[in-house]
Enzyme design. Structure first.
Site, mmCIF file in Angstrom:
data_model
loop_
_atom_site.group_PDB
_atom_site.id
_atom_site.type_symbol
_atom_site.label_atom_id
_atom_site.label_comp_id
_atom_site.label_asym_id
_atom_site.label_seq_id
_atom_site.Cartn_x
_atom_site.Cartn_y
_atom_site.Cartn_z
ATOM 1 N N LYS A 43 0.824 -1.212 0.000
ATOM 2 C CA LYS A 43 0.000 0.000 0.000
ATOM 3 C C LYS A 43 0.855 1.257 0.000
ATOM 4 C CE LYS A 43 -1.652 0.970 4.010
ATOM 5 N NZ LYS A 43 -0.847 2.150 4.389
ATOM 6 N N THR A 44 1.815 1.319 0.920
ATOM 7 C CA THR A 44 2.659 2.508 1.022
ATOM 8 C C THR A 44 3.482 2.708 -0.243
ATOM 9 O OG1 THR A 44 2.799 2.266 3.427
ATOM 10 C CG2 THR A 44 4.475 3.610 2.373
ATOM 11 N N ASP A 68 -4.772 7.881 2.902
ATOM 12 C CA ASP A 68 -4.254 6.585 3.355
ATOM 13 C C ASP A 68 -5.158 6.014 4.445
ATOM 14 O OD1 ASP A 68 -2.519 4.434 3.681
ATOM 15 O OD2 ASP A 68 -1.233 5.497 5.094
ATOM 16 N N GLU A 69 -5.186 4.679 4.576
ATOM 17 C CA GLU A 69 -5.960 3.985 5.623
ATOM 18 C C GLU A 69 -7.408 4.492 5.642
ATOM 19 O OE1 GLU A 69 -4.790 1.489 6.954
ATOM 20 O OE2 GLU A 69 -2.663 1.676 7.446
ATOM 21 N N GLN A 101 -9.553 -4.625 7.216
ATOM 22 C CA GLN A 101 -8.790 -4.167 8.373
ATOM 23 C C GLN A 101 -9.459 -3.004 9.098
ATOM 24 O OE1 GLN A 101 -4.334 -4.388 7.966
ATOM 25 N NE2 GLN A 101 -4.814 -4.561 5.795
ATOM 26 N N ARG A 160 -0.219 -10.453 10.415
ATOM 27 C CA ARG A 160 1.017 -9.836 10.916
ATOM 28 C C ARG A 160 2.194 -10.791 10.762
ATOM 29 N NH1 ARG A 160 -0.401 -5.600 9.713
ATOM 30 N NH2 ARG A 160 -2.152 -6.799 8.881
#
Length: 682
Positions: free
Chosen positions: A33-34, A223-224, A254, A600
């Site tokens: 994503k980043t 973002d997010e 998420q 994770r």
């Protein structure tokens, strides 16, 4: 121009180089994503979009800083001109420049959390007849914040937070909020929530400012996006309305922060709000081995209200298959976690490569104690271990006083739990008692009763009976019941007076687990208190200074992080998912939380399902594995059973027990849990 197709996979490249118009990028866990956002910024700058006309909104300063640094590495110094930061920092910047339009000077003060609580505390003291009977300033601050972010009246939010025990009129809280608002205006100050509220107000009420900003910002990137609340979603919608170049990046899988205002509807309804919206899915996962992704995909396969996504592994090879551990109880669970940590160290991993992720903080008690005893360095992401929390320290002080009449520090902490008893009066009581308080002696209890003030006296008769019963429990070896009585008769009311329902419930859960640990302690109460003293005074300090430590974290705090080895304890029904979430119909979010925990893990994933929970009186009752674990097909996880039931458990099934706080006389047993030999199955 940079050939982005050589730097990104096809889906990432499509998102980074998309043309004009609204775009929703569904970035599943570990899919870059980043990286995609960074290259989107680079692409826009290379496409001659002036950097100062690009806005990139994030949720943390760290994320904003990381994206800016990475974009500069790709596109050069021109990136430094973009408007990049958190929602709060961007709103503050706009209000510094245009805030005069709504009555604020450019030099307005921003109140941090401590400033806010201090101001509210001063208002409570000057406005309320009995400040000690009023909700704490921290709680009032939370209610005001929640009302601002949900755009609801403070009285409405206060009525939702107040418990029957508290007995405070929500209108009284609303009055404090009104005085707080007036005081902020007098000071020319805003708190963090005001930054969002006033930033949106600026756009909605001042046409000239809104039109200027809408024209100026050619591209708005968020973002997010799954974590946005109502204020943040409307802010970006308005800002991008003219050019319609809004790129929302997030993952509905998420969305785990609805309890603090995030609205999953923001991301789910994004295509409906933005006509002609393109949707690009990032599904190629660069983080985890295929086996972990298989589990993650199964978890979300049939989840309702979702954008369907399937994680696809980028890592070659099959990797290690996830493990399901069926253990007897929390102690055997902690023992297996310790064994796995040592096993991974032998294979070349560091302590810092390992994380234990749990649903609720109290689920880490046995793990903390086991790692500390065996000198395994660890860190707790909240910064506060279970035994350093205020409510646990209160209970431990009570227990120390019951067992040691000469413990001055415990006496002072205990007596200050009563209203109207401060530092000076508590020390006076201690001196008048001859620097000793034997709680088992009626003479000592009566003497202390006579020293208490008018506010504390009405509570003492109940506490006196509690202390008297504690002596009997000690004699009979009923250690956990000392804690149970203390909570039932006194401390639970105090918690509910001071905290909103969920916070009080979480703290009671910590205390219940503490009582169960004490009841099951092999060395009795004094041995347990000795272990805790060593843990808090020596081991935690040593662990804090170690640069290489096992991470202990709630799943909520672990979002955005990753570790080679992840262990998830207490995957048992009623614990993960939590019983409260199941009762309130919030299983969808619990499922998403489990998905976050699973994703994770990079190399190894261990899932634990204890068969037995211990109660405060030392009894035990069976628990089923989490429904999420039950959904994992046998072929996707290696199973290890370490669950031999001791004779004490079989005896408890015959005789029953008191069950726990609020369940006196109840026996939770229906049939014995099966006993297993330790077996392996691939």
């Amino acid at each position: 121009m940079t050939d982005f197709s050589k730097l990104l996979n096809p889906q990432q490249c499509a998102a980074a180089t998309a043309g004009d118009g609204p775009l929703l990028v569904l970035a599943a866990a570990g899919t870059g994503k980043t990286r995609t956002l960074v290259h989107r910024v680079s692409y826009l700058i290379e496409s001659s979009v002036p950097a100062e006309r690009i806005m990139l909104l994030t949720f943390t300063n760290r994320a904003a800083r990381e994206m800016r640094e990475r974009a500069e590495a790709v596109a050069g110094d021109a990136v430094s001109a973009i408007w990049s930061g958190t929602f709060h920092s961007i709103c503050a910047r706009l209000l510094r420049r245009y805030g005069t339009a709504i009555g604020y000077q450019p030099g307005f003060q921003i109140l941090d959390e401590e400033d806010q609580k201090k101001l509210i505390g001063e208002i409570i003291k000057s406005s309320v007849a009995d400040p000690k009977a009023f909700p704490k300033k921290e709680l009032v601050a939370k209610m005001i914040s929640e009302a601002a972010n949900e755009r609801k009246p403070v009285a409405f939010v206060a009525s939702r937070w107040m418990t029957k025990t508290a007995g405070v009129d929500p209108e009284a809280v609303a009055t404090i909020a009104e005085k707080y608002a007036v005081r902020k205006l007098e000071l020319g100050a805003m708190d963090f929530d005001d930054l969002l509220v006033n930033g949106l107000k600026l756009l909605k009420t001042k046409d000239s400012v809104r039109e200027l900003l809408q024209e100026h910002f050619l591209h708005v990137l968020v973002d997010e996006y799954q974590d946005t609340n109502a204020l943040q979603a409307e802010f970006t919608d308005i800002l991008a309305a003219r050019h319609r170049n809004i790129m929302a990046v997030g993952d509905d899988f998420q969305c785990i922060y609805t309890w603090r205002g995030a609205l999953i509807e923001n991301i789910m309804d994004f295509p409906k709000r933005w006509d002609g919206c393109r949707i690009i899915k990032l599904e190629r996962n660069y983080r985890s081995v295929p086996g972990v992704l298989d589990v993650a995909n199964v978890v979300m396969k049939d989840a309702p209200n979702q954008f369907e996504k399937t994680l696809k592994p980028a890592r070659s090879g099959s990797g290690e298959r996830p493990w399901r551990y069926e253990v007897f109880d929390s102690r055997s669970q902690a023992g297996e976690i310790l064994r796995i940590v040592r096993e991974k160290l032998a294979l070349g991993y560091r302590y810092g490569d390992i994380a234990v992720l749990y649903r609720s903080h109290f689920q880490s008690i046995d793990v903390q104690m086991t790692l500390a005893r065996m000198k395994v360095p660890f860190r707790i992401t909240s910064g506060v271990g279970v035994f350093e929390q205020i409510h646990v320290k209160d209970v431990l002080a009570y227990l120390r006083l019951v067992t040691n009449p000469g413990d001055e520090l415990s006496f002072l902490r205990f007596i200050r739990l009563f209203p109207g008893v401060g530092e000076k009066s508590s020390k006076n009581c201690w001196e008048k008692l001859g620097r000793r308080f034997d709680s088992s002696r009626r003479e000592d209890r009566d003497a202390l009763h006579g020293m208490l003030g008018a506010k504390a006296k009405p509570l003492w008769p109940v506490m006196s009976r509690c202390l008297e019963a504690a002596a009997d429990h000690l004699a009979e070896g009923e250690i956990g019941e000392i804690v149970e009585d203390f909570c039932d008769l006194f401390y639970e009311d105090r918690l509910r007076d001071e905290w909103e329902d969920q916070e009080a419930e979480d703290r009671l859960a910590d205390i219940k687990e503490l009582a169960a640990q004490i009841a099951g302690s092999e060395n009795g109460l004094e041995g347990f208190l000795h272990d805790v003293a060593l843990l808090t005074n020596l081991d935690v300090k040593r662990n804090d200074s170690s640069p290489d430590r096992v991470t202990l974290s709630t799943v909520h705090q672990a979002k955005g992080m990753e570790w080679p080895v992840v262990l998830v304890p207490w995957l048992s029904d009623g614990l993960f998912p939590s019983a409260k979430a199941a009762e309130e119909g919030r299983m969808d979010e619990e499922r998403r939380l489990f998905y976050v925990a699973v994703t994770r893990a990079k190399d190894s994933l261990y899932m634990f399902s204890p068969q037995i929970r211990k109660s405060a009186d030392g009894g035990m009752f069976p628990v089923e594995p989490s429904p999420f674990v039950k959904e994992i097909p046998p072929e996707l996880a290696s199973i290890r059973r370490v669950a031999s039931a001791p004779q004490a458990y079989q005896a408890s099934l015959r005789y029953g027990n008191r069950g726990g706080f609020g369940q006196r006389g109840a026996s939770p047993y229906s049939s014995p849990s099966p006993s297993y030999r330790t077996t392996w199955r691939r």
